[in-house]
Design a protein around this motif. Structure first.
Motif, short mmCIF file in Angstrom:
data_model
loop_
_atom_site.label_atom_id
_atom_site.label_comp_id
_atom_site.label_asym_id
_atom_site.label_seq_id
_atom_site.Cartn_x
_atom_site.Cartn_y
_atom_site.Cartn_z
N SER A 1 -9.12 4.85 43.76
CA SER A 1 -7.97 4.33 44.32
C SER A 1 -7.86 3.26 44.03
O SER A 1 -6.60 2.52 43.53
CB SER A 1 -7.80 4.76 45.74
N ASP A 2 -8.69 2.16 44.28
CA ASP A 2 -8.62 0.70 43.93
C ASP A 2 -8.45 0.56 42.35
O ASP A 2 -7.78 -0.45 42.16
CB ASP A 2 -9.88 -0.16 44.41
N SER A 3 -9.29 1.47 41.63
CA SER A 3 -9.11 1.25 40.21
C SER A 3 -7.82 1.43 39.61
O SER A 3 -7.57 0.94 38.64
CB SER A 3 -10.15 2.07 39.58
N VAL A 4 -7.06 2.45 40.14
CA VAL A 4 -5.75 3.13 39.49
C VAL A 4 -4.56 2.75 40.24
O VAL A 4 -3.49 2.71 39.64
CB VAL A 4 -5.82 4.61 39.19
N ILE A 5 -4.56 2.17 41.38
CA ILE A 5 -3.32 1.87 42.33
C ILE A 5 -3.34 0.32 42.62
O ILE A 5 -4.47 -0.35 43.07
CB ILE A 5 -3.41 2.53 43.73
N LYS A 6 -2.49 -0.36 42.24
CA LYS A 6 -2.33 -1.66 42.44
C LYS A 6 -1.93 -2.05 43.82
O LYS A 6 -1.59 -0.97 44.56
CB LYS A 6 -1.09 -2.50 41.62
N PRO A 7 -2.32 -3.23 44.38
CA PRO A 7 -1.82 -3.56 45.82
C PRO A 7 -0.34 -3.50 46.05
O PRO A 7 -0.34 -3.19 47.49
CB PRO A 7 -2.18 -5.09 45.86
N ASP A 8 0.47 -3.31 45.27
CA ASP A 8 1.77 -3.19 45.75
C ASP A 8 2.07 -1.43 45.89
O ASP A 8 3.31 -1.16 46.09
CB ASP A 8 2.94 -3.68 44.69
N GLY A 9 0.96 -0.82 45.54
CA GLY A 9 1.37 0.79 45.52
C GLY A 9 1.61 1.35 44.35
O GLY A 9 1.80 2.60 44.20
N SER A 10 2.10 0.60 43.12
CA SER A 10 2.44 1.35 41.96
C SER A 10 1.10 1.48 41.27
O SER A 10 -0.06 1.05 41.57
CB SER A 10 3.37 0.28 41.07
N VAL A 11 1.27 2.36 40.01
CA VAL A 11 0.13 2.76 39.15
C VAL A 11 -0.27 1.75 38.15
O VAL A 11 0.40 1.15 37.52
CB VAL A 11 0.52 4.28 38.49
N ASN A 12 -1.57 1.55 38.03
CA ASN A 12 -2.19 0.68 37.06
C ASN A 12 -1.99 1.19 35.70
O ASN A 12 -3.15 1.87 35.18
CB ASN A 12 -3.46 -0.06 37.49
N ALA A 13 -0.95 1.38 35.04
CA ALA A 13 -0.97 2.16 33.80
C ALA A 13 -1.61 1.48 32.68
O ALA A 13 -1.85 1.93 31.65
CB ALA A 13 0.69 1.99 33.38
N ASP B 1 -8.20 10.24 48.26
CA ASP B 1 -6.97 10.69 49.26
C ASP B 1 -5.67 11.25 48.71
O ASP B 1 -5.25 10.78 47.53
CB ASP B 1 -6.80 9.09 50.22
N GLU B 2 -5.05 11.87 49.62
CA GLU B 2 -4.05 12.67 48.95
C GLU B 2 -2.89 11.61 48.57
O GLU B 2 -1.98 12.17 47.57
CB GLU B 2 -3.41 13.68 50.32
N LYS B 3 -2.55 10.50 49.37
CA LYS B 3 -1.73 9.67 48.80
C LYS B 3 -2.09 9.08 47.33
O LYS B 3 -1.01 9.27 46.65
CB LYS B 3 -1.60 8.58 49.83
N THR B 4 -2.96 8.84 46.90
CA THR B 4 -3.35 8.60 45.66
C THR B 4 -2.98 9.70 44.68
O THR B 4 -2.57 9.54 43.56
CB THR B 4 -4.79 7.96 45.70
#
Length: 430
Positions: free
Chosen positions: A296-308, A399-402
């Motif tokens: 999750s930390d690898s693919v989701i940025k702190p602002d909740g967006s996807v690290n494309a 987690d389901e949110k990710t």
């Protein structure tokens, strides 16, 4: 007197303990001395018409399994295998040791497997209780191994390393190893086991096309050489290089799978590499991967967006990379393999590949069986074998949110990809 007898018995026991092994060994040598045996090599080799024939001994019979088919592992020698291939790398050679082989007759059996009857002769046999050292003759049936150990189609006397006519271009962690594992069992396929990374690594590409060709397995004119390196799919320079160096008629095979599952598998793979490099104090090269403590930390940025920008995510945006390949190769020359369908029914996928590559019909449903322990399909013929244990690694809990965030992110790209290639994929229904 009693002490003297005890001393004598003790001495006799010691003598017997020394002599007994000698007697046993001498008996064994005598019983097996009816004929002097040639050097005990792991296998005996005969060559004819550019093909190499392997068998365990000069008097061996034709090698077959229960279904009348040949298996590679029966005749390959470990010391003479290509380090990345199950195909023999030896040029045609004469028979080993002190055995002469006379070729007597060729014929093609009903199963289209070329066989040869060979007469073996000992040059200087020491035959016990015979007044002369006349040659003793034995006859055996030998199986011609079609370059890489499989007999099929008509007899072809050309055996060489050829550039691939088909490429597996990706996608990484979608089952490229599984597709080649199954397809490689087809007698008309010469698979290159192991990833070469010729077109995507400049250090390899600069070595030239001849260097690349020498890494390919031996094949005949009637066989398709297939090589796969998943990074071909995402490297921008690869389509042009493939077109320039191979052919405009090269067939391409692209394995696609659920983008979210692929990203998680890629994370597991890259995490293992990162851990290995850390333990060995290996400096990690600059990479498009951003591997952190959790997925999750690898693919989701702190602002909740996807690290494309992370390769874990960008590799799974299939439409971006396919658009580039379609600029160089038409849609009809790319087979889009549904990894989910291959999991459920590998027979159907292999039949489609046979048609795509214009191969002789070979696969039946009896070639596959489901492993009860893993739940995945394995090969039943020419012998039972499954993918290595390092495949299908367990995924970490996410987690389901990710997961929901990633599914929503990929959804429009998936629809655009399906429309572009005009195909619906089962993994889209998950």
């Amino acid at each position: 007197m009693l002490d003297s007898n005890r001393f004598t018995l003790s001495k006799c026991r010691k003598i017997l303990l020394v002599l007994l092994p000698c007697v046993v060994f001498a008996s064994f040598v005598y019983l097996n001395s009816g004929e002097t045996k040639p050097r005990q090599n792991p296998s005996w080799r005969v060559s004819h018409a550019g093909l190499t024939l392997f068998t365990k001994s000069p008097s061996a019979v034709t090698w077959r399994d229960g279904d009348g088919e040949v298996t590679d592992e029966w005749w390959l020698q470990e010391s003479e295998r290509d380090s990345h291939s199950v195909n023999p790398v030896l040029p045609p050679i004469d028979v080993s040791g002190n055995t002469n082989v006379t070729m007597k007759e060729f014929h093609v059996s009903a199963s289209l497997e070329t066989r040869i009857e060979a007469e073996t002769r000992q040059e200087k046999p020491a035959v016990k209780n015979e007044s002369t050292a006349a040659s003793k003759t034995r006859t055996a049936n030998w199986k011609i191994m079609r370059c890489h150990g499989r007999g099929h189609n008509e007899f072809v006397n050309s055996c060489a390393r050829r550039l691939p006519q088909a490429l597996g271009i990706g996608v990484k962690k979608c089952g490229t190893g599984a597709f080649l594992f199954f397809l490689g069992s087809h007698p008309s396929i010469a698979p290159r086991i192991g990833e070469v990374h010729f077109f995507d690594k400049s250090t390899n590409y600069e070595k030239g096309l001849e260097w690349y060709r020498k890494l390919m397995p031996f094949s005949t004119k009637n066989q398709f050489t297939v090589e796969k390196s998943p990074k071909y799919f995402v490297a921008p320079e690869v389509p042009q290089r493939v077109l320039d160096d191979l052919s405009s008629k090269t067939k391409l095979i692209l394995v696609t799978c659920d983008p979210v599952s692929r990203s998680i598998s890629d994370y597991v793979h890259e995490s293992l590499i990162k851990s290995y490099q850390r333990r060995r104090n290996i400096t990690r090269k600059a990479s498009a991967y951003d591997i952190r403590t959790t997925f999750s930390d690898s693919v989701i940025k702190p602002d909740g967006s996807v690290n494309a920008e992370n390769a874990l995510i960008s590799t799974s945006i299939y439409v971006n990379h396919v658009q580039r390949w379609l600029q160089y190769y038409p849609r009809k020359q790319i087979y889009f393999l549904d990894a989910e369908l291959m999991k459920r029914d590998p027979y159907q996928v292999m039949r489609e590949l046979e048609e795509f590559l214009d191969l002789p019909s070979y696969f039946t449903r009896q070639h596959f069986f489901r492993n009860k322990k893993t739940g995945y399909f394995c090969l039943a013929k020419p012998r039972e074998r499954c993918l290595p244990k390092n495949k299908n690694r367990r995924h970490p809990s996410v987690d389901e949110k990710t997961l929901d965030t990633l599914r929503n992110f990929y959804a429009p790209f998936n629809r655009e990809f399906a429309k572009l290639v005009n195909k619906h994929f089962l993994w889209m229904d998950k």
